[in-house]
Design an enzyme around this catalytic site. Structure first.
Site, PDB file in Angstrom:
ATOM      1  N   GLN A   1       1.190  -1.171  -0.143  1.00  0.00           N
ATOM      2  CA  GLN A   1       0.373   0.475  -0.177  1.00  0.00           C
ATOM      3  C   GLN A   1       0.496   1.499  -0.087  1.00  0.00           C
ATOM      4  O   GLN A   1       1.761   0.734   0.530  1.00  0.00           O
ATOM      5  CB  GLN A   1      -0.844  -0.018   0.874  1.00  0.00           C
TER       6      GLN A   1
HETATM    7  P1  GTP Z   1      -0.327  -6.805   0.326  1.00  0.00           P
HETATM    8  O1  GTP Z   1       0.378  -6.761   1.946  1.00  0.00           O
HETATM    9  O2  GTP Z   1      -1.499  -5.369   1.137  1.00  0.00           O
HETATM   10  O3  GTP Z   1       0.860  -5.464  -0.104  1.00  0.00           O
HETATM   11  O4  GTP Z   1      -1.016  -7.798  -0.200  1.00  0.00           O
HETATM   12  P2  GTP Z   1       0.057  -8.762  -1.308  1.00  0.00           P
HETATM   13  O5  GTP Z   1       0.972  -8.641  -1.780  1.00  0.00           O
HETATM   14  O6  GTP Z   1       0.658  -9.401   0.414  1.00  0.00           O
HETATM   15  O7  GTP Z   1      -1.482  -9.733  -1.723  1.00  0.00           O
HETATM   16  P3  GTP Z   1      -1.381 -10.898  -0.754  1.00  0.00           P
HETATM   17  O8  GTP Z   1      -1.124 -11.864  -0.680  1.00  0.00           O
HETATM   18  O9  GTP Z   1      -2.136 -10.764   0.268  1.00  0.00           O
HETATM   19  O10 GTP Z   1      -2.781 -11.200  -2.098  1.00  0.00           O
HETATM   20  C1  GTP Z   1      -4.171 -10.658  -2.612  1.00  0.00           C
HETATM   21  C2  GTP Z   1      -5.182 -11.637  -2.358  1.00  0.00           C
HETATM   22  O11 GTP Z   1      -4.317 -11.899  -4.053  1.00  0.00           O
HETATM   23  C3  GTP Z   1      -5.657 -12.604  -2.169  1.00  0.00           C
HETATM   24  O12 GTP Z   1      -7.147 -12.919  -1.877  1.00  0.00           O
HETATM   25  C4  GTP Z   1      -5.407 -14.119  -3.065  1.00  0.00           C
HETATM   26  O13 GTP Z   1      -5.653 -15.106  -2.292  1.00  0.00           O
HETATM   27  C5  GTP Z   1      -5.047 -13.768  -4.056  1.00  0.00           C
HETATM   28  N1  GTP Z   1      -3.728 -13.517  -4.517  1.00  0.00           N
HETATM   29  C6  GTP Z   1      -2.403 -14.205  -4.840  1.00  0.00           C
HETATM   30  N2  GTP Z   1      -1.715 -14.964  -5.934  1.00  0.00           N
HETATM   31  C7  GTP Z   1      -2.423 -15.472  -6.667  1.00  0.00           C
HETATM   32  C8  GTP Z   1      -2.447 -15.764  -7.824  1.00  0.00           C
HETATM   33  O14 GTP Z   1      -1.493 -16.680  -8.081  1.00  0.00           O
HETATM   34  N3  GTP Z   1      -3.842 -16.314  -8.328  1.00  0.00           N
HETATM   35  C9  GTP Z   1      -5.160 -15.805  -7.537  1.00  0.00           C
HETATM   36  N4  GTP Z   1      -6.043 -15.884  -8.843  1.00  0.00           N
HETATM   37  N5  GTP Z   1      -5.644 -15.195  -7.184  1.00  0.00           N
HETATM   38  C10 GTP Z   1      -4.371 -14.909  -6.149  1.00  0.00           C
END
Ligand code: GTP
Ligand code: MG
Length: 172
Positions: A62
């Site tokens: 974020q």
């Molecule tokens: P921040 O902590 O806010 O920076 O986000 P982040 O990059 O850590 O993302 P996070 O791992 O929380 O995933 C965000 C969303 O994307 C979740 O709902 C996951 O389930 C989804 N997600 C993550 N990887 C994949 C993927 O390879 N495919 C799909 N379809 N969804 C995914």
């Protein structure tokens, strides 16, 4: 047996790209969590490969927390950079901003820090290929650091091991 070499990795990328989901998959199954929530600030996680013991700084993507990233470059041996390859909002400008953020911090420019990129969410119908993502990011212009891009599906854990194997071979 031999003690594994300890290395620090900084995991970067925009919010919702899948950073925490990727790191969670790499952890031993008994320490994995079922419910992944947007990261506040950062989390510190650990996982191992065959020869390395990784400590990962899983940063929030974020905008309000992105100023934290720069404080952790110096202690890191490698960067994992995650891109949501299905995100239609992830246009050229966003890519440009991200690539600037991770390419230009002055104190890492002189170091040959390996950068592993995941073109994540490859399962989405509208997902760009890893080749397309690397073109948008102009990765071929990066001459001072080893880099590698893998398509991944973090939910299923696909493509992640290839990335970790590459990291293990390029961290020194
Ligand atoms: P921040 O902590 O806010 O920076 O986000 P982040 O990059 O850590 O993302 P996070 O791992 O929380 O995933 C965000 C969303 O994307 C979740 O709902 C996951 O389930 C989804 N997600 C993550 N990887 C994949 C993927 O390879 N495919 C799909 N379809 N969804 C995914
Ligand atoms: Mg997260």
């Amino acid at each position: 047996g031999l003690k594994k070499k300890e290395v620090n990795v900084l995991c970067l990328g925009l919010d919702n790209s899948g950073k925490t989901t990727i790191i969670n998959q790499l952890k031993p199954s008994n320490t994995q969590t079922q419910d992944i929530v947007p990261t506040i600030g950062f989390n510190i996680e650990k996982f191992k490969s065959s020869s390395l013991s990784f400590t990962v700084f899983d940063m929030s993507g974020q905008s309000r927390y992105r100023n934290l990233w720069e404080h952790y470059y110096k202690e890191s041996h490698a960067i994992i950079f995650v891109i949501d390859s299905g995100d239609k909002q992830t246009d050229r400008q966003t890519f440009f901003t991200c690539s600037l953020v991770f390419l230009l911090p002055p104190d890492i420019c002189s170091r040959r820090m390996p950068v592993l990129l995941f073109a994540n969410k490859s399962d989405l119908r509208e997902a760009m290929s890893s080749v397309k993502v690397s073109q948008l990011l102009c990765l071929e212009n990066i001459k001072d650091k080893p880099w590698h891009i893998c398509a991944s599906n973090a939910v299923k854990g696909e493509g992640l091991q290839e990335g970790v194997d590459w990291l293990q071979d390029h961290i020194r």
